[in-house]
Structure formats: structure tokens, C-alpha cells
Design an enzyme around this catalytic site. Structure first.
Site, PDB file in Angstrom:
ATOM      1  N   HIS A  74      30.691  17.548  50.082  1.00  0.00           N
ATOM      2  CA  HIS A  74      30.993  16.850  48.835  1.00  0.00           C
ATOM      3  C   HIS A  74      31.110  15.366  49.160  1.00  0.00           C
ATOM      4  O   HIS A  74      32.031  14.948  49.872  1.00  0.00           O
ATOM      5  CB  HIS A  74      32.304  17.379  48.248  1.00  0.00           C
ATOM      6  CG  HIS A  74      32.680  16.781  46.931  1.00  0.00           C
ATOM      7  ND1 HIS A  74      32.013  17.067  45.766  1.00  0.00           N
ATOM      8  CD2 HIS A  74      33.666  15.906  46.597  1.00  0.00           C
ATOM      9  CE1 HIS A  74      32.575  16.409  44.757  1.00  0.00           C
ATOM     10  NE2 HIS A  74      33.570  15.687  45.239  1.00  0.00           N
ATOM     11  N   GLU A  78      30.684  12.814  44.030  1.00  0.00           N
ATOM     12  CA  GLU A  78      31.816  12.402  43.204  1.00  0.00           C
ATOM     13  C   GLU A  78      31.635  10.970  42.719  1.00  0.00           C
ATOM     14  O   GLU A  78      31.240  10.088  43.482  1.00  0.00           O
ATOM     15  CB  GLU A  78      33.123  12.512  43.987  1.00  0.00           C
ATOM     16  CG  GLU A  78      34.341  12.107  43.156  1.00  0.00           C
ATOM     17  CD  GLU A  78      35.643  12.464  43.831  1.00  0.00           C
ATOM     18  OE1 GLU A  78      35.859  13.679  44.042  1.00  0.00           O
ATOM     19  OE2 GLU A  78      36.414  11.555  44.169  1.00  0.00           O
TER      20      GLU A  78
END
Length: 283
Positions: A264, A16
Site C-alpha cells: 500500500h 493512498e
């Protein structure tokens, strides 16, 4: 504390980023992305500011990531927005070739009322499905330690289930440092009949004061033993980083070994910590 380095091939990871604010920052981030692409992530997501305040920067970075041959997942928030505005922006993303969205309710900038036609992320998910069919793979947020505005843990589990029932494909969690909270959350949604991948969000520990501030604002818990160790290190950045790397590596190993479907990484627009974690995990 010594952390074993385990070789793992083809384990799904994603990264991210947030929109850069200056041309210099944008230029520097090209190399950050290049370094991280070498780890073959499934996708890279780009965040979206309160009330869409970073939309131009978000779409610009998404466009760059797509042009670099990587799949981009655009964060997309709906609070305060009209259906016409949302439809037009989603069409723009579709025209860019974007196939993944992280659908969020989002927070309005301070001083704004609720407004808009969407009050929950599930409203946005349902709208996307109705308007664009199966074009987008839709991720939604999950909160293993319960959303700070939820009335109860049970209500929070039901809210996640509602987003999936509205048409979302999978979830990405807020960061956490207690693996048990993640596995309890997964068991809780499965008890409600929800069988979708929920990918843990991983936040490297590099700066204790920044982490405390983030966690106080988002409701993410820092276990007492971690908080006390960080406080004991004071301004010793080297010790904080070494301790944090060991803690997060062990967390990732526990999650992976017990069946989490991927990881993630919240990169904070830097590559070094995430690359080191990937090295330690054999990714």
C-alpha cells in the site's frame, strides 16, 4: 547501490491520497490518479482529517475516484462522533457505492476533549458491522513498531486482534523501513489466533526533513543507518532521492519475497516516486 528490477505480475497494490485543498490542486490530482490507475491497483484510499476536519474533501475525492471507475476506500475516523452522525455518513458512502472503509479511531483537533460515543477503532468496527452487515470491507490500522500511545507491544497486538474480532477484514500498516518489525508483528497477531492479511504501508523517501518530521510525530522509526546517510547528504536532493529509492525498493522486494500479501503506497498525492518504485518492482 544497484537494485535489481524483478518482473512481478498481478501482485496486489493500492495507493493512498489525501484531500486536495484548492481547485488547482484538485485539477492537478486528476492526472496523478490517471497515471497511477495504469498500474491497476486494487483500490485507492483517501485520508480523513482529525475529527473529520476534511470530510467534505474526503468524500468529494472518493466520489471522483468511484466515478473514474476505480474502487475507493474511504478513511473513516470516529473519535468525538455520535452514532447518529456516523450512521448517516456511512449511509452516504453506501449510497455512493463505496464498498471499502479504513476504520480508524482518529485524533481530535487540538483543544477538544475526548467526547463522543466511540473511544476505540474496535467500537467503530463493531458499529459498522451491526448497522451495515457485510456491505463494507473494513481495513484497520496496524503498527509494526507499536502504536506510540500503546502501553506495551503486547497490548498493541491485542488491540489489533480486538479490531479483527469486532469484524474487520484486514490491516494496513503505518510505514516502516525495518522489514523484521513487520514480520514480527504478523507472527505476534498469528500467535493470538488472528489470520487476516496485513498489508505493509510503503512511504517513498524524497525529502529527509519532511520524513524526520513525520516520523517524530507518528512514532515510525527511521533506522539509524538510514538517518545518518540522509543527514550526510544535507540538501543534496538528487542523492537523497536516489538513496531513498534504493532503500525502499529493497524493502518492498524483501516484503514481497517473504510473503507480504500486497503493498500500500503512501503517494503524498504525487505519482513519480510511486511509479518508479512500481517500475523497479515490475508492478
Amino acid at each position: 547501490m544497484t537494485v535489481a528490477h524483478t518482473k512481478t505480475s498481478n501482485y496486489p497494490i493500492s495507493f493512498e491520497f489525501f484531500p486536495t485543498k484548492t481547485p488547482e490542486g484538485a485539477a492537478k490530482h486528476v492526472q496523478v490518479r490517471k497515471d497511477l490507475y495504469a498500474r491497476q491497483p486494487e483500490f485507492c484510499s483517501v485520508t480523513y482529517g482529525a475529527g473529520g476536519s476534511t470530510q467534505a474533501g474526503t468524500f468529494s475525492m472518493v466520489r471522483d475516484i468511484q466515478a473514474e471507475g476505480m474502487q475507493a476506500a474511504c478513511h473513516f475516523s470516529c473519535i468525538g462522533a455520535t452514532s447518529d452522525k456516523v450512521r448517516a455518513e456511512l449511509q452516504e458512502l453506501k449510497d455512493m457505492g463505496v464498498k471499502r472503509l479504513v476504520a480508524l479511531r482518529g485524533d481530535l483537533p487540538s483543544g477538544y476533549g475526548l467526547g463522543g460515543e466511540f473511544h476505540h477503532a474496535s467500537d467503530l468496527v463493531e458499529f459498522i458491522r451491526n448497522e451495515f452487515g457485510d456491505w463494507f470491507h473494513i481495513e484497520v490500522a496496524a503498527y509494526p513498531e507499536t502504536h506510540p500511545q500503546a502501553k506495551s507491544p503486547e497490548a498493541d497486538l491485542k488491540a489489533f486482534a480486538t479490531k479483527i474480532q469486532a469484524g474487520a477484514h484486514s490491516g494496513i500498516t503505518q510505514y516502516f523501513y525495518n522489514a523484521d518489525a513487520y514480520f514480527r508483528f504478523v507472527e505476534g497477531i498469528q500467535a493470538l489466533g488472528v489470520q487476516v492479511p496485513v498489508v505493509p504501508g510503503i512511504m517513498p523517501i524524497l525529502n529527509s526533513s519532511q520524513l524526520m518530521r513525520f516520523s517524530d510525530a507518528t512514532g515510525a522509526e527511521i533506522p539509524r543507518w538510514i538517518r545518518l546517510r540522509l543527514q550526510a547528504y544535507g540538501d543534496d536532493v538528487t542523492s537523497i532521492r536516489a538513496f531513498g529509492m534504493d532503500v525502499v525498493t529493497r524493502l518492498c522486494e524483501q516484503l514481497r519475497d517473504q510473503g507480504a500479501p500486497g503493498l500500500h503506497f503512501y503517494t503524498m498525492n504525487q505519482s513519480a516516486a510511486t511509479l518508479e518504485l512500481c517500475d523497479r518492482l515490475g508492478l
